[in-house]
Motif scaffolding. Sequence first.
Motif, short mmCIF file in Angstrom:
data_model
loop_
_atom_site.label_atom_id
_atom_site.label_comp_id
_atom_site.label_asym_id
_atom_site.label_seq_id
_atom_site.Cartn_x
_atom_site.Cartn_y
_atom_site.Cartn_z
N ARG A 69 -11.09 11.37 -3.76
CA ARG A 69 -10.95 9.97 -3.12
C ARG A 69 -11.43 9.96 -1.72
O ARG A 69 -12.39 8.86 -1.38
CB ARG A 69 -9.55 9.74 -3.06
CG ARG A 69 -9.35 8.23 -2.80
CD ARG A 69 -7.74 7.83 -2.83
NE ARG A 69 -7.05 8.32 -4.12
CZ ARG A 69 -5.78 8.69 -4.19
NH1 ARG A 69 -4.99 8.24 -3.20
NH2 ARG A 69 -5.45 8.94 -5.46
N PRO B 12 0.70 -1.13 -0.03
CA PRO B 12 -0.04 -0.07 -0.06
C PRO B 12 0.77 1.39 0.08
O PRO B 12 1.95 1.32 0.53
CB PRO B 12 -0.92 -0.21 1.25
CG PRO B 12 -0.63 -1.62 1.59
CD PRO B 12 0.61 -2.02 1.23
N ASP C 267 -2.88 3.36 -5.26
CA ASP C 267 -2.98 2.84 -4.03
C ASP C 267 -2.00 1.96 -3.73
O ASP C 267 -1.75 1.71 -2.32
CB ASP C 267 -4.25 2.38 -3.64
CG ASP C 267 -5.45 3.16 -3.91
OD1 ASP C 267 -5.21 4.44 -3.54
OD2 ASP C 267 -6.56 2.79 -3.99
N GLU D 248 0.44 5.30 0.66
CA GLU D 248 -0.55 6.37 0.98
C GLU D 248 -0.29 7.74 0.21
O GLU D 248 0.98 8.23 -0.03
CB GLU D 248 -0.13 6.87 2.62
CG GLU D 248 -0.27 5.73 3.59
CD GLU D 248 -0.16 6.05 4.92
OE1 GLU D 248 0.20 7.33 5.21
OE2 GLU D 248 0.10 5.24 5.82
#
Length: 397
Positions: free
Chosen positions: A376, A293, A300, A295
């Motif tokens: 988002r 992942p 993503d 940030e």
Amino acid sequence: MRKKVMAIALSSVLLFLPQMASGEEESTEMAEETGAAILMEVDTGEVLYKKNEHEALPPASMTKIMTMLLIMEDIANDELSFDEMVTTSEKAASMGGSQIFLETGEEMSVRDMLKAIAIASGNDASVAMAEHISGSEETFVERMNERAEELGLEDTTFYNSNGLPADGHETSAHDLAVMARELLQYEEITSFTGVYDDYLRQGTDEEFWLVNTNRLLKFFDGMDGLKTGFTNESKYGLTATAKRDDMRLVTVVMGAETPKMRNADVSELLNYGFANYQVEPMFDQGAAVTSIPVEKGTQDSVVGRLDSNISLLHGKQESSENVTENIELKTLQAPIEKGEVIGKFQLQRGEDTLAESAIVAGETVESASWWQLFKRSTLRIIGVEPEPEDTVSDDDS
């Protein structure tokens, strides 16, 4: 990027043996004709045999392993090319010992200079290349010592680029093996070091026949390098490498009284390695091992890829046991550059690490704009999963 690390244990059944060479090397007596020796498997870096491996000794022309390493690194980094012409200085032309009799002002390509160093151990060619790369041999030698420090070589100090006798110019069997392993990352080097004879200045009145100082190239199966060394002070030494099937070994012997003794010890060490051990390739460099992942990025997650090959070394007569994969990852926040180290991959048996590689980002992830982050966040608040952003990646592999 925050330094928080999370460990992910993955159970995967892989093959490996319970015993490595560390136990056997103490009970096996070899290399009796030489003062110091080591045997290393190249892919894993495992030491299969050692004798006085950290004793600092004069390396003579085995010094040129570091000289060739810096040449190959510059070629790989596009700072040098094989076809680039090198002009011989008066200093380079004046070198004694092994040489190809360069004349002051003579031009020769990097390819031919490297051929002269690898095959004929040309002291003049080594100095010419050092001056061409760094402006002076002294500056090049500084770089040699810096590279030795980067490789963690604590027994090594260089005072020249060719190995001619100099007070304090020394290294060890261990350090030479590490240098050789690094050089062998550049597969093209063996197209020079593995050649038994060749010619320079072909088609001219000064045509020069090169004959490799490593006579084992003609007689030992799989041998394709690397470098001999001899002075009255150092006696006879050889850093040799050979490959059979999936396994490449490198061995170093130093301080033999005769070439025959040196070659006998090298052959004994390599035969021992090939007879008793084998390598099992597990993962290729660049293999995708996880998705991490990211940030605040334009996407993503990022694919994590292995920075190096992963192989396991085990004895031919030993049973295999299960090992597990372990992945440690950093918490990532954009921007992330392709090739950036983002974690570590290990093969383990119990608490023992058998092999490991850095995990690097397989692509670049740019920072998302304020508007992208706002959109988002808003979509997630209302329960709608945002669609993937349109991004451009420079990695299709």
